[in-house]
Design a protein around this motif. Structure first.
Motif, short mmCIF file in Angstrom:
data_model
loop_
_atom_site.label_atom_id
_atom_site.label_comp_id
_atom_site.label_asym_id
_atom_site.label_seq_id
_atom_site.Cartn_x
_atom_site.Cartn_y
_atom_site.Cartn_z
N GLU A 12 0.90 -1.02 -0.23
CA GLU A 12 -0.09 0.06 0.04
C GLU A 12 0.87 1.16 0.01
O GLU A 12 0.60 2.18 -0.54
CB GLU A 12 -0.91 0.09 1.14
CG GLU A 12 -1.90 0.89 1.34
CD GLU A 12 -2.71 1.01 2.54
OE1 GLU A 12 -3.82 1.30 2.64
OE2 GLU A 12 -1.98 0.34 3.75
N GLN B 43 -15.29 -2.13 9.40
CA GLN B 43 -15.06 -2.22 8.13
C GLN B 43 -14.21 -0.81 7.63
O GLN B 43 -13.55 -0.77 6.36
CB GLN B 43 -16.27 -2.35 7.33
CG GLN B 43 -16.60 -3.65 6.46
CD GLN B 43 -17.11 -4.50 7.44
OE1 GLN B 43 -17.89 -4.29 7.99
NE2 GLN B 43 -16.36 -5.59 7.43
N PHE C 266 -5.45 -7.47 4.07
CA PHE C 266 -6.09 -6.41 4.60
C PHE C 266 -5.55 -5.84 5.99
O PHE C 266 -5.96 -4.88 6.53
CB PHE C 266 -7.55 -6.79 4.78
CG PHE C 266 -8.42 -6.62 3.45
CD1 PHE C 266 -8.40 -5.36 3.06
CD2 PHE C 266 -9.26 -7.40 2.92
CE1 PHE C 266 -9.11 -4.97 1.64
CE2 PHE C 266 -9.80 -7.26 1.94
CZ PHE C 266 -9.79 -6.08 1.02
N TYR D 205 -11.13 -2.64 -7.70
CA TYR D 205 -11.49 -1.24 -7.20
C TYR D 205 -11.02 -0.09 -8.16
O TYR D 205 -11.68 0.47 -8.81
CB TYR D 205 -11.16 -0.90 -5.58
CG TYR D 205 -11.68 0.35 -5.44
CD1 TYR D 205 -12.84 0.33 -4.17
CD2 TYR D 205 -11.28 1.70 -5.57
CE1 TYR D 205 -13.08 1.45 -3.74
CE2 TYR D 205 -11.70 2.62 -4.96
CZ TYR D 205 -12.79 2.58 -3.99
OH TYR D 205 -13.24 3.78 -3.79
N ARG E 109 -0.64 -2.69 3.51
CA ARG E 109 -0.99 -3.91 3.04
C ARG E 109 -0.24 -4.46 2.09
O ARG E 109 0.28 -3.87 1.07
CB ARG E 109 -2.47 -3.66 2.45
CG ARG E 109 -3.54 -2.89 3.34
CD ARG E 109 -4.82 -3.15 2.59
NE ARG E 109 -5.32 -1.66 2.22
CZ ARG E 109 -6.58 -1.60 2.04
NH1 ARG E 109 -7.41 -2.82 1.83
NH2 ARG E 109 -7.31 -0.64 1.28
N LYS F 40 -9.42 3.00 3.28
CA LYS F 40 -8.00 2.87 2.64
C LYS F 40 -8.22 2.57 1.27
O LYS F 40 -7.49 3.24 0.25
CB LYS F 40 -7.10 1.72 2.98
CG LYS F 40 -6.51 1.82 4.45
CD LYS F 40 -5.85 0.79 4.67
CE LYS F 40 -4.68 1.10 5.89
NZ LYS F 40 -3.88 -0.31 6.13
N ASN F 41 -9.18 1.63 0.95
CA ASN F 41 -9.64 1.30 -0.49
C ASN F 41 -10.05 2.70 -1.20
O ASN F 41 -9.40 2.96 -2.50
CB ASN F 41 -10.79 0.44 -0.63
CG ASN F 41 -10.50 -0.98 -0.38
OD1 ASN F 41 -9.27 -1.63 -0.24
ND2 ASN F 41 -11.34 -1.62 0.17
N ASN G 169 -10.55 -0.38 6.38
CA ASN G 169 -10.18 -0.93 5.20
C ASN G 169 -10.92 -0.20 4.16
O ASN G 169 -10.25 0.09 2.96
CB ASN G 169 -10.64 -2.33 4.94
CG ASN G 169 -9.39 -3.09 5.39
OD1 ASN G 169 -8.32 -3.03 4.89
ND2 ASN G 169 -9.59 -4.00 6.12
N ASN G 170 -12.06 0.13 4.29
CA ASN G 170 -12.81 0.94 3.30
C ASN G 170 -12.21 2.12 2.95
O ASN G 170 -12.21 2.87 1.61
CB ASN G 170 -14.32 0.95 3.50
CG ASN G 170 -15.20 -0.56 3.71
OD1 ASN G 170 -14.62 -1.17 3.06
ND2 ASN G 170 -16.35 -0.26 4.07
#
Ligand SMILES: Nc1ncnc2c1ncn2[C@@H]1O[C@H](COP(=O)(O)OP(=O)(O)OP(=O)(O)O)[C@@H](O)[C@H]1O
Ligand SMILES: Nc1ncnc2c1ncn2[C@@H]1O[C@H](COP(=O)(O)OP(=O)(O)OP(=O)(O)O)[C@@H](O)[C@H]1O
Ligand SMILES: [Mg+2]
Ligand SMILES: [Mg+2]
Lengths: 330, 306, 369, 394, 369
Positions: A69, D51, A292, B155, A297, D57-58, D54-55
């Motif tokens: 990441e 969540q 995750f 994504y 990550r 970061k995404n 992670n969400n």
């Protein structure tokens, strides 16, 4: 490999024996002949291909880098990618079995055990129930509906339900066991019992599919084969082994292959029920953990696990299909 | 090995039309009382195990959160409909919006996946075109790769397609998981429909698309129902992709994502969770009920000598 | 080997109303006999056979094989072998395994099985196929394997349920001769179900005709052909079918268009109705020169079969056009659309039946078997 | 998702609220109030705490996501490290002002300020007054004392040990141990002190002075259920639990719920870990100005007072504690002492990741699978393997 | 309506080796003609028909319908209707919808469709069933619906691929007469595939015999029966089959056991081999009294068909037992196991073929059509 039943009767058309001068004509006739087919599969190829091939290719590329990441390119933040290609280092690290990279071999073994046991129970119980349900009797439809129910309930709901039931102190299962004087294990604790618990849940979840598939298979076995065997003097058990099992083979071989593939990658059940428990860690959950968790990550290791999972399954499928074919040949 | 021989519905179509297994047992159609008892006992036990977790969720759904975990489990403990009332009233998040989103997404997935799978299944079943077998093999491989690991590339891909955050993007992602299996199933159904039917249609003036639309689809209806069920269930209960790919706004959450709020690290609202779960399971159960008879029964024959 | 008898055996399928698929069947099959059960679809032939096999309950009455009451014996205890319409070959076993399966289940030594299978295979020309799976065989070969499976066991009784109906016409003709010859050679009591009356007539020592679960007649093929017990049997046996017409009865006889067939006094006297069912086979009619008495037949269609031809045409009887079939010489058929004169070859070759009950009215001059 | 990428200045500022369903309404009202007074719109999106990281970061990785996130204190360093949240220098939010030092320290990373504290918390000893009174004992001030009074409280119904890693910290801290020594880049979870702390927890069980639930997934729920129903007399938990506990049968009278400092030395670095939440602004947000004013308002004195009064959560500003309503709030007042002495945690990028291995090791200790020393050794190895590879094991 | 012609049309299935399912077929079907394609299984009948329908590629040559080259036209452009062996009814449509489907696709007005369907249904006795689904029909009714679906379209050409083979024997006989009559009435060019030579003989104006993809002979049924072009056709057409034996040739003629058949000089002279293939139909043989010259036939089996009987037996010719079939009167058949004397009815009723090529050797005295 994935044979089709289309067989020789298909509209197998081939360009006529014409000279090379008609190359353009041949292309045209090829299109003339197949454009319907290609038009029909095009949407799937675009959707599945686009959404699978591209990420998959990217995933495979990741396995040769040290991407995470922190060093992935981020156009939004105006950050350049600064990960390096590290060759096979990820594979070597993972395959070394180092605990820092998830003790690959141990986890692989657990995954194989998990898949083997789950599919064996899926198949065994599914077949047993299908055999029972294949008889005419009262309430057959009701039983069928009740028995397929676990399939219809969203998996995350079932997972919560089971976590709730498996509660060691306040759960219904231990309460029942305790009230009949049986030991009340800590189902979801940090011990191999947790594996038993998740296997129970996964078996519960997976039996309906097997049952339905095998029920369909049973109904496709011609009834007169049973009568012929009965007249030939076969006992019920002999009819089962000599008629039912061979008759189910086409269905069985397919559902077992799919069952193994699905169970091997069955991630939500374990993750939702036991979370990060080393005793229930299988390849896919570890890949997910690496993906995750961690401050940055680790895409590289996670992808490496993904590719290794794919390879294991490909090898399995290859061996399995070959064994089937050689069995069929004799 | 023949992956396509999988038909959860049994041999579809008249081609397998030999007489189904007749009643068999001790003496012709009759069972001794003991055997009968054993049979029913086994099925009752199995049904209880199958139903019990769901039943217990139902029991819990009437209890307040603070009574959900009890020292000795009871069927009723301060039970009431409060959990349902609060959830439906939107006190715990806009439940109805989640519900609508889930219906929309699962419905779209079902329709799209079934259409894609049907057209592919038809092409593979009927046109022996170069690449057809490869496609089926590719589908098998697709199921082997752990997609949980691809969330970030996906994504980014959706983002660059402009689909990120929309229901459409999620539907496409669900289709990639549902279509391979649905294609196998439908190919099996189509294989069971005699080729003569297509040919008769073509003689009557249909194009291959016309054959697909006007003959194959109506005839494979049980198969479509079963695959639709599969696609629906796949999309209805999915959490990981939904929580990553949808906007966090209440208005765009699905049920599975919305329900996460009830189960947090240090606080699980079991009662509300159970009530919401029951509400979530209801549409799935309805869809299931509608298709369950197709799950095992074959396609009605009649096009050829019966 | 053994005789078989049905003693008022019935099979009633529950339902609303219950279906009496086989109704009080009384039938005696002698040791070594080849009996054919024939009848239209749904007449209970298969049910009767399956009752004998033990695959179907006997709700009333009893069944004996070789003198023993087997009414409640399971199939494996009855020493019978059955050939199914679909052959029911075990798809995953080779031809040899299929044929030896029953013996294997009885723990017959491997060597013996092998010898017996080889012997049966030779008899049926299957030796080159012993190692193939059934799906690699043609229809005729499969049929022979099904026969072989039955033969190998040397049972007391063979049962066959339409064993030829999946074969094409040519093969069917060949195979039916082979089965008959085989049965003659083995001498095993055989019960053979068919709905094809040609098979019925050509294969069996005796033929039992069923209709709606009731036995209509059981006799030799010749007697069935020449003295059908009722109008159903008369119409069913024979190809093309007997011309059967219900006509007015006068004191002179039965009145057809331009043709009055004198009937024996015995029949006319005892008959209570104004009409009578009158039957004459196509070969008992003949085309005559234009001046002889006869019915005027307008030719619709001529089927030429080489040696013979069948003339299909209609005759005006009492205002309605009645269809008649006449067999004539294949070389000089009338042309379509023409009108020809038809008359009886022999006034004795007529069959008379009661117009309502259908029962045969015996003519004293009737031909005897 | 989120619509934060819009440069349409009329669009709302998107705020991801990770609070539980019992709290979110208050934060929503506050946010909307702040927006109204600030002249912009806010969209409050509730995201499940589990969540959210992670969400976020995404989304942030793709340039999307909320403008403002309510981040757990341990997330801040990690997000800052990955460049996903904004350095607040120059926004006016980087001024400590009257923020308490410990919560403020969680906003610092690499010498810059990345967050503004929203609430703070720590663990304390919660007890059932009635049961303690019946037994005639006072809340223990040390774990040894707990061992002593346990028989009076019915043995293992005295105390409930939650086997989650976070709840191991009071034992480790009170024994003088820690997980990491950041300054020396050393892993110290296997130090004698830490091992002794883990041993204390184990001893409580061995001596029959406490019970536990060994399945990690259900442990916390069981602890609360046991305490709320009056089955056990004491637990260790934070202020967030109080509202739920008061629903329980044992606390129909709120007075019955007692809060005491964690057992352990009264001097030293403190026995409970500092926790809480901060506000952060996503890197790439195009509504930075409005986001700043939203945070300013929501972390302001007025807003914090509301939160403290309505939810009993602990303010992060010194001055808020002076508000009489806050000072009198039973939960706030009970916990405020504990908060002042909360043990700081290492504000490093990997801070949040320390708990997974610890959770596994601690559960093994409590289950008797491993001795405290073995478990600590295992945790240390795991830290070095996957969490802080640059550190050495001390 | 239109004529059809195959112009050296071939269909080659790829494979190793490639299968020439239809090989250089040259065939002209006249407008309004009823042509039957017959041949053993695998001879390419279906393939030829499907090439005409456009369901199968034409790899070489061309196909014309009504004078237009349709070699590359898709099925829908050919104005043909086809009746399939399996009927291929649309199971989800009612009988009426099945029949009207093609018209509906062509956007024929609803009223017109309804009228045409009603008309065809009346013609086929299907009126009461128009609202049923196919699965609620009997086999014969389904067959009629399949016919009706073809009729309603009023196509230029009807194609039928073994449309009767799923019916039982009795129904088949009835239906074949109906189809022939219907075709005569409609006058539509029809190509009819069957492997049943009885159908071939009775239904068509002309019959084309195929074997291994090659056209053997195309002629009227009578000519096929009386002057088969080669020994294959001779053996294929006629039921039971012609007795065909390859026997020694002497100057006096063909030598059978105890019987020498004098052959025309023209044949014997031009013939180069020592043997000859000699064919005689069962009805051209007769049983004689014990004292006449003839072959000694040992009777294996007698098939009694009522009017006639077929005697199957073997004759010793040059040391090997050769099987012969003799047709005789049904009333006085010989008994099984007995030996009877067999002789020709007429020395002219023999067919001679080249022992290797199988080609017909023309006898001057051969009967003419
Ligand atoms: N399982 C069953 N339940 C109810 N009725 C049945 C059952 N099996 C057969 N029948 C009925 O019993 C009667 C006799 O059936 P059976 O199969 O013996 O006829 P069949 O003479 O063999 O006909 P076919 O020539 O069509 O084989 C029919 O009316 C049939 O509908
Ligand atoms: N799709 C195909 N691929 C390869 N060979 C084929 C195919 N279809 C048919 N054949 C071969 O072509 C030949 C002719 O087949 P066709 O179906 O035309 O025979 P037929 O005369 O109709 O036989 P039947 O009476 O059995 O229907 C056969 O040898 C067959 O094996
Ligand atoms: Mg039958
Ligand atoms: Mg064919």
């Amino acid at each position: 490999m994935v044979a089709t039943t289309t067989g020789a009767a298909a509209e197998h058309r081939r360009p006529g024996p014409r000279g090379g001068t008609e190359r353009r004509g041949r292309v045209r006739r090829f299109l003339d002949r197949y454009w319907y087919a290609y038009a029909l599969v095009l949407p799937v190829v675009v959707v599945v291909g686009g959404l699978v091939i591209l990420p998959l290719a990217q995933g495979v590329f990741f396995t040769f880098t040290n991407i995470n990441e922190g060093n992935i390119a981020n156009p939004v933040l105006g950050r350049e990618a600064d990960y390096d290609v590290v060759g096979l280092a990820n594979y070597l690290n993972v395959l070394s079995g180092d605990p820092a990279y998830g003790s690959f071999w141990g986890v692989l073994l657990r995954t194989l055990v998990w898949s083997g046991i789950c599919v064996a129970f899926h198949y065994g119980i599914g077949l047993g129930l299908a055999l029972l349900l294949n008889r005419p009797m009262r309430f057959r439809t009701l039983y069928r509906i009740l028995l397929i129910l676990p399939w219809a309930v969203p998996a995350f709901v079932s997972a919560f339900a089971w976590r709730y039931l498996f509660n060691a102190d306040y759960g219904l299962i231990n309460w029942l066991l305790g009230s009949v004087g049986l030991p009340t294990p800590v189902w979801l604790g940090q011990s191999p019992v947790a594996m038993v618990a998740v296997i129970i849940v996964n078996v519960w979840l997976g039996v309906p599919f097997m049952m339905v598939a095998l029920l369909g298979g049973l109904q496709s076995i011609p009834g007169d084969l049973y009568e012929a065997a009965e007249i030939d003097g076969a006992t019920p058990w002999q009819r089962f082994t000599q008629i039912t099992l061979p008759g189910l083979r086409p269905v069985s071989s397919t559902v077992i292959l799919l069952g193994v593939i699905w169970t091997f990658n069955m991630f939500p059940v374990i993750y939702l029920i036991t979370g990060q428990n080393p005793h229930t860690r299988i390849l896919i959950t570890y890949a997910f953990e690496r993906f995750f968790s961690g401050a940055t990550r680790d895409y590289a290791i996670a992808s490496t696990y993904g590719v290794l999972i794919l390879s294991v399954l490909l090898v399995f499928a290859g061996v399995y299909l070959r064994a089937l074919r050689s069995q069929e040949a004799d | 090995m023949d992956v396509t021989s999988l038909q959860t519905s049994g041999r579809a179509g008249p081609s397998g039309g030999r007489r189904p297994a007749p009643p068999r047992s001790g003496h012709r159609g009759r069972r001794s009382p003991a055997a009968s008892f054993g049979l029913h006992a086994a099925l009752v036990v199995a049904s209880l195990i199958a139903v019990f977790p769901v039943f217990w969720v139902l029991v819990t759904s009437f209890k307040p959160d603070s009574r959900a975990i009890e020292a000795s489990p009871s069927l009723i403990n301060e039970s009431s409909l409060d959990n349902y009332a609060r959830i439906l009233a939107g006190e715990k998040g806009d439940f109805l919006a989640w519900f609508g989103n889930s219906l929309l997404i699962a419905g779209l997935t079902t329709v799209l996946a079934v259409m894609l799978a049907a057209s592919t299944g038809y092409a593979v079943s009927r046109f022996n075109f170069p690449g057809g077998r490869g496609l089926l093999f590719f589908f098998l491989v697709v199921q082997m790769f752990p997609f949980a690991v691809l969330i970030v590339p996906l994504y980014n891909l959706l983002l660059s397609l402009g689909l990120q955050g929309s229901a459409g993007g999620l539907v496409l992602v669900y289709c990639t998981t549902a279509v391979p299996f649905c294609t196998y199933m439908l190919k099996g159904y189509f294989d069971g429909i005699p080729r003569e039917i297509d040919e008769a249609g073509r003689m009557d003036g249909l194009s291959p698309f016309g054959v697909f639309w006007r003959l194959m689809l109506p005839l494979a209806r049980p198969g479509l129902a079963v695959t639709g069920f599969y696609a629906f269930i796949t999309a209805w209960g999915e959490v990981a992709f939904a929580s990553a790919f949808l906007s966090a706004a209440d208005q765009s959450k699905t049920l599975a994502v919305g329900l996460q709020v009830f189960v947090q690290q240090n606080r699980t609202e079991w009662g509300h969770l159970a009530a919401a779960s029951i509400l979530v399971a209801i549409p799935a159960a309805v869809v299931f009920y509608l298709v369950q008879r197709f799950l095992v029964s074959g396609l009605a024959a009649g096009s050829v000598k019966g | 080997m053994a005789g078989v008898s049905y003693v008022k055996a019935s099979r009633v399928y529950p339902g609303n109303p219950p279906v009496r698929a086989v109704d009080q069947l009384d039938l005696e099959v002698n040791d070594g006999e080849f009996l054919v059960l024939v009848g239209p679809s749904g007449s209970g032939k298969s049910t009767a056979l399956r009752m004998l096999a033990g695959l179907e309950d006997v709700d009333e009455g009893a069944i004996h094989i070789g003198g023993n009451d087997v009414t409640h014996t399971p199939p494996k205890g009855r020493d019978i072998a059955m050939v199914f319409q679909s052959y029911a070959l075990y798809p995953h076993m080779t031809v040899g395994e299929n044929m030896g399966f029953a013996l294997k289940l009885r723990r017959v030594p491997k060597e013996t099985i092998k010898a017996k299978v080889a012997e049966a295979a030779k008899m049926l020309d299957l030796t080159p196929y012993l190692d193939r799976k059934p799906k690699a065989l043609s229809g005729g070969q499969r049929q022979r394997v099904a026969m072989g499976r039955a033969i190998v066991r040397e049972p007391a009784v063979f049962l066959m349920d339409e064993p030829l109906s999946n074969l094409d016409a040519k093969l069917r003709v060949e195979t039916r001769a082979n089965i008959a010859a085989l049965q003659a050679r083995l001498g095993t009591t055989t019960i053979y179900v068919t709905h094809d009356q040609v098979e019925a007539q050509t294969m069996g020592h005796r033929v039992a005709v069923l209709k709606d679960g009731l036995l209509q007649q059981c006799d030799t093929p010749r007697n069935l052909y020449e003295r059908p017990a009722n109008s159903f049997v008369a119409g069913f046996i024979g190809s093309p079918a007997m011309n059967l017409k219900t006509v007015a009865l006068t004191s002179e006889g039965a009145v057809l268009d331009g043709l009055t067939v004198p009937l024996p006094r015995s029949v006319v006297a005892g008959h209570d109705a104004k009409t009578i069912t009158f039957g004459v086979r196509p070969e008992s009619l003949r085309l005559t020169g234009g001046d002889e008495v006869g019915m005027k037949l307008t030719v619709d269609l001529v089927e030429e079969l080489g040696a013979d031809a069948y003339v299909y045409g209609s005759v005006d009887i009492g205002g309605t056009a009645e269809r008649f079939i006449v067999r004539t010489d294949g070389r000089t058929p009338p042309s379509i659309g023409s009108t020809v004169n038809v008359t009886l070859r022999d006034d004795n070759e007529v069959h008379l039946f009661h117009p309502e009950s259908g029962a045969r009215l015996e003519t004293t001059k009737a031909p005897t078997a | 998702g989120g619509s934060g990428g819009s440069d349409d200045q009329d669009g709302p500022v998107v705020f991801w609220d990770t609070s539980g369903p019992g709290e979110s309404a208050v934060f929503r009202d506050l946010a909307e109030g702040c927006a109204a007074s600030g002249g912009f719109e806010v969209a409050v999106e509730q995201v499940a705490f589990d969540q959210a990281l992670n969400n976020f970061k995404n989304a942030a990785q793709g340039g999307q996501g909320p403008d403002v996130l309510r981040a757990e204190v341990a997330w801040v360093a990690q997000l800052a490290h990955n460049g996903l949240i904004q350095d607040l220098a120059g926004t006016g939010l980087d001024d400590q002002g009257d923020f308490l030092a410990t919560p403020w320290s969680s906003t610092q990373f690499d010498g810059a300020t990345y967050a503004v504290p929203q609430v703070t918390d720590t663990l304390a000893l919660l007890y059932n007054r009635e049961l303690l009174d019946e037994a005639g004992v006072e809340p223990p001030t040390s774990w040894e004392e707990l061992l002593d009074i346990a028989p009076d409280l019915g043995g293992d119904s005295a105390f409930f040990v939650n086997n989650d890693g976070y709840y191991a910290l009071p034992f480790i801290y009170s024994a003088g141990g820690d997980l990491l020594d950041v300054e020396n880049q050393t892993i110290v979870v296997n130090s004698d002190e830490a091992v002794a702390g883990l041993g204390t927890a184990r001893a409580l069980l061995d001596e029959g002075a406490a019970r536990t639930a060994q399945d990690p997934g259900n442990s916390y729920g069981n602890m609360k259920a046991a305490f709320a129903s009056g089955e056990v007399a004491m637990i260790v938990d934070g202020p967030w639990a109080v509202a739920d506990l008061l629903d329980g049968a044992a606390f129909q009278d709120p007075e019955n719920l007692g809060v005491a400092p964690l057992p352990g030395p009264a001097d030293g670095d403190g026995n409970g870990p500092v926790g809480g939440h901060d506000y952060v602004i996503r890197q790439g947000s195009e509504r930075t100005d409005d986001a700043v004013s939203l945070i300013e308002c929501m972390s302001g004195v007025e807003a914090q007072t509301t939160v403290a009064v309505e939810l009993g959560l602990l303010p992060t500003r010194e001055s808020v504690y002076e508000d009489p309503e806050v000072a009198e709030h039973p939960v706030v007042s009970a916990f405020s002492a504990a908060v002042e002495r909360a043990h700081p945690r290492p504000w490093i990028a990997e801070g949040n990741e320390l708990f997974d291995p610890l959770k596994i090791g601690y559960a093994d200790v409590l289950a008797g699978n491993l001795s405290p020393a073995e478990a600590a050794e295992q945790v240390a190895t795991a830290y070095q393997d996957t969490v802080v590879p640059d550190y050495t094991i001390g």
